[in-house]
Design an enzyme around this catalytic site. Structure first.
Site, PDB file in Angstrom:
ATOM      1  N   SER A 165       0.838  -1.202   0.000  1.00 35.27           N
ATOM      2  CA  SER A 165       0.000   0.000   0.000  1.00 35.27           C
ATOM      3  C   SER A 165       0.872   1.250   0.000  1.00 35.27           C
ATOM      4  CB  SER A 165      -0.895   0.010   1.239  1.00 35.27           C
ATOM      5  OG  SER A 165      -1.426   1.313   1.399  1.00 35.27           O
ATOM      6  N   HIS A 171      -1.376  -1.257  -4.162  1.00 35.96           N
ATOM      7  CA  HIS A 171      -2.632  -0.874  -3.513  1.00 35.96           C
ATOM      8  C   HIS A 171      -2.629   0.640  -3.303  1.00 35.96           C
ATOM      9  CE1 HIS A 171      -6.129  -1.747  -0.896  1.00 35.96           C
ATOM     10  NE2 HIS A 171      -5.636  -0.841  -0.068  1.00 35.96           N
ATOM     11  N   ASP A 204      -4.684   3.809  -1.752  1.00 41.61           N
ATOM     12  CA  ASP A 204      -5.726   4.171  -0.794  1.00 41.61           C
ATOM     13  C   ASP A 204      -6.222   5.592  -1.039  1.00 41.61           C
ATOM     14  OD1 ASP A 204      -5.965   1.850   0.997  1.00 41.61           O
ATOM     15  OD2 ASP A 204      -3.846   2.240   1.415  1.00 41.61           O
ATOM     16  N   MET A 262      -8.656   8.465  -0.026  1.00 43.03           N
ATOM     17  CA  MET A 262      -9.439   8.874   1.156  1.00 43.03           C
ATOM     18  C   MET A 262      -9.924  10.308   0.981  1.00 43.03           C
ATOM     19  SD  MET A 262      -7.150   7.361   4.269  1.00 43.03           S
ATOM     20  CE  MET A 262      -6.316   5.772   4.158  1.00 43.03           C
ATOM     21  N   HIS A 290      -8.413   1.363  -3.734  1.00 42.06           N
ATOM     22  CA  HIS A 290      -9.304   1.187  -2.588  1.00 42.06           C
ATOM     23  C   HIS A 290      -9.938   2.540  -2.278  1.00 42.06           C
ATOM     24  CE1 HIS A 290      -9.484  -0.016   1.992  1.00 42.06           C
ATOM     25  NE2 HIS A 290     -10.681   0.146   1.463  1.00 42.06           N
ATOM     26  N   MET A 316     -11.912   4.821  -0.231  1.00 46.61           N
ATOM     27  CA  MET A 316     -12.487   5.079   1.096  1.00 46.61           C
ATOM     28  C   MET A 316     -13.100   6.466   1.049  1.00 46.61           C
ATOM     29  SD  MET A 316      -9.479   3.330   3.323  1.00 46.61           S
ATOM     30  CE  MET A 316      -8.372   3.474   1.930  1.00 46.61           C
ATOM     31  N   MET A 375     -11.688  -5.515   5.950  1.00 46.62           N
ATOM     32  CA  MET A 375     -10.734  -4.639   6.650  1.00 46.62           C
ATOM     33  C   MET A 375     -10.399  -5.247   8.011  1.00 46.62           C
ATOM     34  SD  MET A 375     -10.003  -2.140   4.667  1.00 46.62           S
ATOM     35  CE  MET A 375      -8.987  -1.278   5.855  1.00 46.62           C
ATOM     36  N   PHE A 402      -5.858   4.851   8.353  1.00 43.65           N
ATOM     37  CA  PHE A 402      -4.437   5.049   8.648  1.00 43.65           C
ATOM     38  C   PHE A 402      -3.658   3.748   8.524  1.00 43.65           C
ATOM     39  CE2 PHE A 402      -6.932   8.183  10.855  1.00 43.65           C
ATOM     40  CZ  PHE A 402      -6.302   9.366  10.513  1.00 43.65           C
ATOM     41  N   GLY A 403      -2.400   3.868   8.110  1.00 40.19           N
ATOM     42  CA  GLY A 403      -1.508   2.724   8.102  1.00 40.19           C
ATOM     43  C   GLY A 403      -0.930   2.503   9.495  1.00 40.19           C
ATOM     44  N   ASP A 437      -6.824  -6.232   4.561  1.00 41.84           N
ATOM     45  CA  ASP A 437      -6.113  -4.950   4.533  1.00 41.84           C
ATOM     46  C   ASP A 437      -6.086  -4.399   5.950  1.00 41.84           C
ATOM     47  OD1 ASP A 437      -5.102  -2.439   3.986  1.00 41.84           O
ATOM     48  OD2 ASP A 437      -6.788  -1.803   2.724  1.00 41.84           O
ATOM     49  N   GLY A 446      -2.730  -4.072   9.104  1.00 43.81           N
ATOM     50  CA  GLY A 446      -1.947  -4.803  10.091  1.00 43.81           C
ATOM     51  C   GLY A 446      -1.353  -6.111   9.583  1.00 43.81           C
ATOM     52  N   GLY A 472       1.113  -2.256   4.067  1.00 49.44           N
ATOM     53  CA  GLY A 472       1.707  -0.929   3.963  1.00 49.44           C
ATOM     54  C   GLY A 472       2.999  -0.845   4.723  1.00 49.44           C
TER      55      GLY A 472
HETATM   56  C1  DX5 Z   1      -5.947   1.741   5.833  1.00 49.75           C
HETATM   57  C2  DX5 Z   1      -5.581   1.374   4.416  1.00 49.75           C
HETATM   58  C3  DX5 Z   1      -4.519   0.371   4.304  1.00 49.75           C
HETATM   59  C4  DX5 Z   1      -3.206   0.745   4.944  1.00 49.75           C
HETATM   60  C5  DX5 Z   1      -2.623  -0.518   5.523  1.00 49.75           C
HETATM   61  O1  DX5 Z   1      -7.145   2.402   5.848  1.00 49.75           O
HETATM   62  O2  DX5 Z   1      -6.707   0.886   3.717  1.00 49.75           O
HETATM   63  O3  DX5 Z   1      -4.328  -0.042   2.953  1.00 49.75           O
HETATM   64  O4  DX5 Z   1      -2.278   1.288   4.058  1.00 49.75           O
HETATM   65  O5  DX5 Z   1      -1.460  -0.198   6.227  1.00 49.75           O
HETATM   66  P1  DX5 Z   1      -0.765  -1.238   7.199  1.00 49.75           P
HETATM   67  O6  DX5 Z   1      -0.389  -2.440   6.354  1.00 49.75           O
HETATM   68  O7  DX5 Z   1       0.417  -0.507   7.720  1.00 49.75           O
HETATM   69  O8  DX5 Z   1      -1.774  -1.602   8.247  1.00 49.75           O
HETATM   70 ZN    ZN Z   2      -6.377  -0.016   1.710  1.00 47.68          ZN
END
Ligand code: DX5
Ligand code: ZN
Length: 223
Positions: free
Chosen positions: A8, A33, A35, A37, A66, A68, A139, A145-146, A177, A179, A199
């Site tokens: 990501s 990927h 994201d 937002m 993705h 969001m 999810m 957030f990552g 997606d 963690g 990510g």
């Molecule tokens: C969160 C995103 C993810 C995010 C995952 O809302 O959709 O794609 O980048 O990041 P990690 O892998 O660090 O949890």
């Molecule tokens: Zn994502």
């Protein structure tokens, strides 16, 4: 279906996105990927179709977009034109009556259609749409957030979706997606996921190629 590892870009260096995208391709990523937002559906803002279009010439990687965002139906064709190969909408962001038509529009535009559910949404909410999906996304963190911790209590949802997909004889990919790391990917895989977004586990690693290879090894079922 082979396991898909999708880094990501959210965890990449936003000051040099083109280089980050090329780095992921060179590191052995299967998909990228992206994201998107809007600060409304989720409490964060990232980028949208113009940035994705600018990145498109930098790689041949599959762009897994993705969304969001609220009312994603406003932006489906824009993201496809920008270079999205797959477009994931959130079930919670869509009007239920319009959902089948929106999924149809994604496919008509030439992209793969996917639907995602947030942690509070049950697996069965996706059941009415499975026949229209190329992929379902569960999810495993609250989107936005990552770098958040994997929610292991989402594993039963992954299992429920995989068993319903199998029961109906469908070929729907099942993505997770949030963690995903070397220590969480095996459980998600065992529950039935076959596409993994990562990510921070990839971008924060000292060697992204080694990180992707380690995720792939950990995901692939023994034997
Ligand atoms: C969160 C995103 C993810 C995010 C995952 O809302 O959709 O794609 O980048 O990041 P990690 O892998 O660090 O949890
Ligand atoms: Zn994502």
């Amino acid at each position: 279906m082979p396991v898909i590892i999708a880094p990501s870009l959210l965890s990449g260096d936003f000051a040099c996105l083109g280089a980050e995208v090329r780095r992921m391709e060179q590191s052995g990523a299967d998909w990228l990927h992206l994201d998107v937002m809007d600060g409304c559906f989720v409490p964060n803002l990232t980028f949208g179709a113009p940035v994705i279009a600018a990145l498109r010439p930098h790689t041949a990687l599959f762009f897994d977009v993705h969304l969001m965002i609220a009312q994603p139906e406003r932006w489906l064709e824009d993201h496809r034109k920008a270079g999205a190969d797959g477009i994931t909408m959130h079930l919670e962001a869509c009007d239920a009556d319009a959902l089948p038509g929106n999924l149809q529009r994604i496919r008509a535009a030439g992209a793969r259609a996917a639907l995602s559910i947030k942690p509070g949404t049950p697996a069965r909410a996706l059941f009415p749409y499975l026949e229209q999906l190329d992929m379902a996304l569960v999810m495993t963190v609250e989107p936005g957030f990552g770098g958040q911790a994997f929610m292991a209590d989402m594993l039963p949802k992954i299992k429920a979706l995989r068993s319903e997909i199998t029961r109906r004889g469908l070929k729907v990919q099942l993505q997770v997606d949030g963690g995903i790391s070397e220590s969480t990917i095996a459980a998600a895989c065992a529950a039935g996921a076959d596409s993994f977004v990562a990510g921070s586990a990839v971008f924060n690693a000292p060697d992204s190629a080694a990180a992707i290879a380690a995720l792939r090894r950990a995901a692939e079922p023994a034997g």
